[in-house]
Design a protein around this motif. Structure first.
Motif, PDB file in Angstrom:
ATOM      1  N   ALA A   1     -28.473   0.029  68.252  1.00 41.80           N
ATOM      2  CA  ALA A   1     -28.345   1.517  67.778  1.00 41.80           C
ATOM      3  C   ALA A   1     -27.692   1.547  66.982  1.00 41.80           C
ATOM      4  CB  ALA A   1     -27.517   2.451  68.873  1.00 41.80           C
ATOM      5  N   PRO A   2     -28.155   3.354  66.471  1.00 43.20           N
ATOM      6  CA  PRO A   2     -27.375   3.156  64.920  1.00 43.20           C
ATOM      7  C   PRO A   2     -25.910   3.211  65.500  1.00 43.20           C
ATOM      8  CG  PRO A   2     -29.450   4.660  65.235  1.00 43.20           C
ATOM      9  CD  PRO A   2     -29.294   3.975  66.538  1.00 43.20           C
ATOM     10  N   TRP A   3     -25.573   3.797  66.916  1.00 45.37           N
ATOM     11  CA  TRP A   3     -23.817   3.853  66.195  1.00 45.37           C
ATOM     12  C   TRP A   3     -22.963   2.474  66.047  1.00 45.37           C
ATOM     13  CZ3 TRP A   3     -21.021   0.918  69.759  1.00 45.37           C
ATOM     14  CH2 TRP A   3     -22.145   1.218  71.533  1.00 45.37           C
ATOM     15  N   SER A   4     -24.041   1.731  66.953  1.00 48.49           N
ATOM     16  CA  SER A   4     -23.433   0.313  66.729  1.00 48.49           C
ATOM     17  C   SER A   4     -23.513  -0.303  65.411  1.00 48.49           C
ATOM     18  CB  SER A   4     -24.237  -0.964  68.428  1.00 48.49           C
ATOM     19  OG  SER A   4     -25.553  -0.639  67.462  1.00 48.49           O
ATOM     20  N   VAL A   5     -24.336   0.139  64.485  1.00 49.96           N
ATOM     21  CA  VAL A   5     -24.477  -0.768  63.105  1.00 49.96           C
ATOM     22  C   VAL A   5     -23.631  -0.383  62.455  1.00 49.96           C
ATOM     23  CG1 VAL A   5     -24.947  -0.376  60.567  1.00 49.96           C
ATOM     24  CG2 VAL A   5     -27.005  -0.769  63.642  1.00 49.96           C
ATOM     25  N   GLY A   6     -22.856   0.974  62.481  1.00 48.86           N
ATOM     26  CA  GLY A   6     -21.738   2.031  62.076  1.00 48.86           C
ATOM     27  C   GLY A   6     -20.369   1.322  62.626  1.00 48.86           C
ATOM     28  N   VAL A   7     -19.875   0.681  63.861  1.00 55.95           N
ATOM     29  CA  VAL A   7     -18.975   0.457  64.462  1.00 55.95           C
ATOM     30  C   VAL A   7     -18.377  -1.482  63.598  1.00 55.95           C
ATOM     31  CG1 VAL A   7     -18.172  -1.315  66.239  1.00 55.95           C
ATOM     32  CG2 VAL A   7     -19.116   1.167  66.500  1.00 55.95           C
ATOM     33  N   ILE A   8     -20.487  -1.993  63.328  1.00 56.47           N
ATOM     34  CA  ILE A   8     -19.855  -3.743  62.897  1.00 56.47           C
ATOM     35  C   ILE A   8     -19.662  -3.284  61.551  1.00 56.47           C
ATOM     36  CG2 ILE A   8     -21.591  -5.911  62.729  1.00 56.47           C
ATOM     37  CD1 ILE A   8     -23.151  -4.816  64.646  1.00 56.47           C
ATOM     38  N   LEU A   9     -20.468  -2.242  60.292  1.00 57.58           N
ATOM     39  CA  LEU A   9     -20.281  -2.378  59.472  1.00 57.58           C
ATOM     40  C   LEU A   9     -18.928  -2.007  58.885  1.00 57.58           C
ATOM     41  CD1 LEU A   9     -23.522  -0.014  58.270  1.00 57.58           C
ATOM     42  CD2 LEU A   9     -23.009  -2.572  58.508  1.00 57.58           C
TER      43      LEU A   9
ATOM     44  N   ILE B   1     -10.633  -0.345  61.850  1.00 60.30           N
ATOM     45  CA  ILE B   1     -10.693   0.061  63.666  1.00 60.30           C
ATOM     46  C   ILE B   1     -10.704   1.497  63.869  1.00 60.30           C
ATOM     47  CG2 ILE B   1      -9.183  -0.480  65.135  1.00 60.30           C
ATOM     48  CD1 ILE B   1      -8.107  -3.012  64.416  1.00 60.30           C
ATOM     49  N   PRO B   2      -9.934   1.966  62.794  1.00 58.02           N
ATOM     50  CA  PRO B   2     -10.123   3.930  63.357  1.00 58.02           C
ATOM     51  C   PRO B   2     -11.475   3.999  63.589  1.00 58.02           C
ATOM     52  CG  PRO B   2      -7.624   3.755  62.762  1.00 58.02           C
ATOM     53  CD  PRO B   2      -8.345   1.902  62.410  1.00 58.02           C
ATOM     54  N   VAL B   3     -12.479   3.760  62.251  1.00 55.20           N
ATOM     55  CA  VAL B   3     -13.187   4.422  62.480  1.00 55.20           C
ATOM     56  C   VAL B   3     -14.204   4.112  63.719  1.00 55.20           C
ATOM     57  CG1 VAL B   3     -15.596   4.439  61.223  1.00 55.20           C
ATOM     58  CG2 VAL B   3     -13.135   4.907  59.932  1.00 55.20           C
ATOM     59  N   ALA B   4     -14.030   2.662  64.061  1.00 55.45           N
ATOM     60  CA  ALA B   4     -14.845   1.768  64.540  1.00 55.45           C
ATOM     61  C   ALA B   4     -14.787   2.452  65.603  1.00 55.45           C
ATOM     62  CB  ALA B   4     -14.687   0.363  65.026  1.00 55.45           C
ATOM     63  N   LEU B   5     -13.348   3.173  66.033  1.00 52.34           N
ATOM     64  CA  LEU B   5     -13.422   3.417  66.991  1.00 52.34           C
ATOM     65  C   LEU B   5     -13.827   4.984  67.605  1.00 52.34           C
ATOM     66  CD1 LEU B   5      -9.338   2.141  68.311  1.00 52.34           C
ATOM     67  CD2 LEU B   5     -11.328   1.596  69.680  1.00 52.34           C
ATOM     68  N   GLY B   6     -13.225   5.656  66.662  1.00 49.18           N
ATOM     69  CA  GLY B   6     -14.009   7.126  66.604  1.00 49.18           C
ATOM     70  C   GLY B   6     -15.977   7.333  66.720  1.00 49.18           C
ATOM     71  N   ILE B   7     -16.413   6.402  66.025  1.00 46.24           N
ATOM     72  CA  ILE B   7     -17.860   5.885  66.302  1.00 46.24           C
ATOM     73  C   ILE B   7     -17.815   5.219  67.554  1.00 46.24           C
ATOM     74  CG2 ILE B   7     -19.850   4.727  65.822  1.00 46.24           C
ATOM     75  CD1 ILE B   7     -18.846   4.784  62.427  1.00 46.24           C
ATOM     76  N   SER B   8     -16.784   4.977  68.322  1.00 44.91           N
ATOM     77  CA  SER B   8     -17.887   4.740  69.790  1.00 44.91           C
ATOM     78  C   SER B   8     -16.967   5.436  70.656  1.00 44.91           C
ATOM     79  CB  SER B   8     -16.618   4.001  70.079  1.00 44.91           C
ATOM     80  OG  SER B   8     -17.437   2.340  68.970  1.00 44.91           O
ATOM     81  N   ALA B   9     -16.074   6.367  70.347  1.00 41.81           N
ATOM     82  CA  ALA B   9     -15.711   7.774  71.438  1.00 41.81           C
ATOM     83  C   ALA B   9     -16.538   8.808  71.109  1.00 41.81           C
ATOM     84  CB  ALA B   9     -14.664   8.904  70.258  1.00 41.81           C
ATOM     85  N   VAL B  10     -17.470   8.884  69.837  1.00 44.81           N
ATOM     86  CA  VAL B  10     -18.724  10.169  69.617  1.00 44.81           C
ATOM     87  C   VAL B  10     -20.003   8.956  70.315  1.00 44.81           C
ATOM     88  CG1 VAL B  10     -20.140  11.140  67.789  1.00 44.81           C
ATOM     89  CG2 VAL B  10     -17.467  10.743  67.393  1.00 44.81           C
ATOM     90  N   ALA B  11     -20.023   8.154  70.080  1.00 39.74           N
ATOM     91  CA  ALA B  11     -21.459   7.320  71.128  1.00 39.74           C
ATOM     92  C   ALA B  11     -20.916   7.534  72.841  1.00 39.74           C
ATOM     93  CB  ALA B  11     -21.686   5.944  70.795  1.00 39.74           C
ATOM     94  N   ALA B  12     -19.646   8.012  73.136  1.00 38.75           N
ATOM     95  CA  ALA B  12     -19.184   7.277  74.312  1.00 38.75           C
ATOM     96  C   ALA B  12     -20.165   9.227  74.898  1.00 38.75           C
ATOM     97  CB  ALA B  12     -18.097   7.450  74.667  1.00 38.75           C
ATOM     98  N   ALA B  13     -19.322   9.839  73.741  1.00 42.12           N
ATOM     99  CA  ALA B  13     -19.293  11.148  74.333  1.00 42.12           C
ATOM    100  C   ALA B  13     -21.062  11.444  74.238  1.00 42.12           C
ATOM    101  CB  ALA B  13     -18.885  12.178  73.599  1.00 42.12           C
TER     102      ALA B  13
ATOM    103  N   VAL C   1     -20.692  -1.965  72.667  1.00 39.25           N
ATOM    104  CA  VAL C   1     -19.844  -2.687  71.450  1.00 39.25           C
ATOM    105  C   VAL C   1     -19.530  -3.872  71.664  1.00 39.25           C
ATOM    106  CG1 VAL C   1     -17.457  -2.950  70.543  1.00 39.25           C
ATOM    107  CG2 VAL C   1     -18.065  -0.898  71.215  1.00 39.25           C
ATOM    108  N   VAL C   2     -19.173  -4.915  72.607  1.00 36.98           N
ATOM    109  CA  VAL C   2     -19.293  -6.149  72.813  1.00 36.98           C
ATOM    110  C   VAL C   2     -20.232  -6.672  72.636  1.00 36.98           C
ATOM    111  CG1 VAL C   2     -19.270  -8.261  74.545  1.00 36.98           C
ATOM    112  CG2 VAL C   2     -17.243  -6.100  74.562  1.00 36.98           C
ATOM    113  N   ALA C   3     -21.612  -6.082  73.076  1.00 36.87           N
ATOM    114  CA  ALA C   3     -22.679  -6.976  73.000  1.00 36.87           C
ATOM    115  C   ALA C   3     -23.305  -6.582  71.153  1.00 36.87           C
ATOM    116  CB  ALA C   3     -24.246  -6.372  73.542  1.00 36.87           C
ATOM    117  N   ALA C   4     -22.787  -5.596  70.452  1.00 36.71           N
ATOM    118  CA  ALA C   4     -23.773  -5.828  70.040  1.00 36.71           C
ATOM    119  C   ALA C   4     -22.439  -6.300  68.077  1.00 36.71           C
ATOM    120  CB  ALA C   4     -23.276  -4.231  68.938  1.00 36.71           C
ATOM    121  N   LEU C   5     -21.567  -7.171  69.098  1.00 32.43           N
ATOM    122  CA  LEU C   5     -20.685  -7.701  67.830  1.00 32.43           C
ATOM    123  C   LEU C   5     -20.885  -9.071  67.955  1.00 32.43           C
ATOM    124  CD1 LEU C   5     -16.586  -6.243  68.684  1.00 32.43           C
ATOM    125  CD2 LEU C   5     -18.187  -6.333  66.534  1.00 32.43           C
ATOM    126  N   ALA C   6     -21.702  -9.155  68.886  1.00 37.17           N
ATOM    127  CA  ALA C   6     -22.207 -10.296  69.957  1.00 37.17           C
ATOM    128  C   ALA C   6     -23.261 -10.910  68.751  1.00 37.17           C
ATOM    129  CB  ALA C   6     -22.565 -10.553  70.869  1.00 37.17           C
TER     130      ALA C   6
END
Length: 482
Positions: free
Chosen positions: A326-334, A344-356, A380-385
């Motif tokens: 998903a686009p949000w998981s690409v953002g977390v990886i990058l 890490i703060p940006v990755a957490l922020g992207i994940s929070a927006v995706a969760a909302a 997130v776990v799947a995207a990192l893998a």
């Protein structure tokens, strides 16, 4: 070539029993089920909730049959193998393609027993007489091909001789364990099942094997794990090895694509899935396979498997991508690859927006925020893998070039390599199952990825298309269904 037919619109039989998958999460008092392949949220009516007891559902009526079918189709439930009917093996014909190796053929036919109906297809062996002698000794039928057609063509030649309802395709380097064929045949009580595959383990004696053999025992490409599942693109189990397959003859048409000499098994599975058939992986049935254990043969086979990605890209362009993100998981990886203070703060922020965003789509849930966080955490776990797989397997030539010029890339590859090897070592219980130490397991794991990735690149260059290397970026946070 005749294509497989569409599945019949028939209900599951009375007594057919399914169980919710081990990773499926039941929330809201059982009203919401989160899981499946791909992941989704399935909302149940109060009547449907009452049909499931201790995560198990048995077909007793039209309503329970419809619900069980829905759970199977979404990948949220699997058949309870102990309650499947023990099918009559006289309804099965075994087709064995061979090219030389009479000793291996003799071992396979002995494991099938004296009552098995077997068609052996000699795919133009250079010395046909020993093959014929083994076939006669076991009372099997022999089909001799005048030209070498490869595994797909040889299997199809045997399929043309089959008159029974079911057929098993078994390679000559396989040994069938007692009860395996009967267990797989039980799945065909579901009228929508076209193909079933067993767990494929090694025949190698670990005590006398080298480190490659012990790695293959723990982490063979043909071993799809301990857990059952529906098989189709994007599912946790997305293919079945052609070394051993049991099929409904009426479902598979003329069989395998005759022009394919690699990935013909994946192609058949995906064609059946596209038509709406169910394909099952059943690890309760197991067979033994003679793995390659010399370094050159082993690496060559891994690279050969990789070249099949190009043929699959031409036939199934929407299913072959090395990763689906998903686009949000690409953002977390990058963000994490950048390795900055803000990563890490940006990755957490992207994940929070995706969760909302996901939570807003789960309005029928009692706790949409909690479910959204759970879905994103798993995502997130799947995207990192998947990101690690790109660096270490599919895109390793690019990663290698990056390591020459970037310290951050070297650090990312090192962390991915160590984490991947450690997680796979623990997941497969390699120390207990194959008696291989972590260092040699990690080395074999990396060589496995390098060889397969090299094969993918070789196939892409030969085919003048990089479709097998392109990731699939799509909006697919979750599926919410009723």
């Amino acid at each position: 070539m005749t294509q497989p037919a569409a599945p019949p619109d028939l209900p599951l039989p009375p007594g057919f029993t399914v169980r919710l998958g081990r990773t499926v999460r039941s929330t809201d008092g059982g009203r919401a089920l989160i899981g499946g392949a791909p992941t989704r949220v399935l909302y149940l009516t109060p009547a449907a909730v009452g049909m499931i007891e201790d995560r198990v559902l048995t077909v007793t009526s039209a309503a329970t049959a419809a619900l069980a079918d829905r759970l199977l189709e979404t990948g949220i439930a699997d058949p309870v193998v102990d309650r499947l009917p023990r099918a009559d093996e006289s309804r099965l014909t075994v087709v064995v393609p061979v090219h030389g190796r009479p000793a291996a053929l003799d071992r396979l036919l002995a494991s099938l027993g004296p009552n098995a109906r077997v068609v052996v297809v000699d795919d133009c062996s250079p010395a046909p007489e020993p093959i014929a002698a083994v076939v006669v000794a076991h009372g099997a039928e022999l089909v001799r091909l005048e030209a070498n057609l490869g595994p797909a063509g040889a299997r199809n030649a045997g399929l043309a001789r089959v008159t029974t309802e079911f057929v098993a395709f078994i390679d000559d380097d396989v040994v069938v364990e007692p009860g395996a064929l009967s267990t797989m045949l039980g799945h065909f009580a579901d009228p929508r099942v076209a193909l079933v595959g067993p767990r494929i383990l090694g025949t190698t004696d670990e005590e006398h094997s080298n480190w490659i053999g012990r790695y293959e025992q723990a982490r063979s490409s043909l071993d799809l794990g301990r857990h059952p599942g529906i098989v189709r693109p994007r599912a946790p189990v997305s293919w079945l090895p052609g070394a051993c397959l049991v099929a409904r003859v009426s479902a598979i048409g003329e069989g395998f694509a005759p022009g394919l000499r690699v990935a013909e098994d994946v192609d058949l599975v995906w064609r059946l899935a596209e038509l709406g058939w169910r394909v099952r992986f059943e690890p309760a049935a197991s067979v033994r396979h003679e793995h390659r254990v010399t370094l050159v043969d082993w690496l060559s086979r891994k690279a050969f498997y990789g070249t099949g990605a190009q043929a699959l890209a031409a036939r199934h362009p929407r299913s072959i991508a090395p990763v689906v993100l998903a686009p949000w998981s690409v953002g977390v990886i990058l963000a994490l690859l950048a390795q900055r203070r803000w990563s890490i703060p940006v990755a957490l922020g992207i994940s929070a927006v995706a969760a909302a965003r996901i939570a807003r789509r789960l309005g029928r849930s009692e706790h949409p925020a909690r479910d959204g966080v759970w879905l994103v955490s798993n995502g997130v776990v799947a995207a990192l893998a998947q990101g690690a797989a790109l660096l270490l397997r599919h895109w390793w030539p690019l990663a290698a070039v990056g390591c020459l010029v970037s310290r951050r890339m070297r650090r990312a590859v090192l962390v991915a390599a160590i984490a991947d090897a450690a997680l796979e070592y623990r997941r497969t219980d390699a120390r207990l199952e194959a008696r291989i130490d972590p260092l040699r397991f990690g080395l074999a794991r990396r060589l496995d990825d390098l060889a397969y990735g090299a094969g993918v690149w070789l196939g892409a260059i030969r085919g003048r298309s990089f479709a097998p290397l392109r990731p699939d970026i799509r909006v697919r946070d979750s599926r919410s269904e009723g």
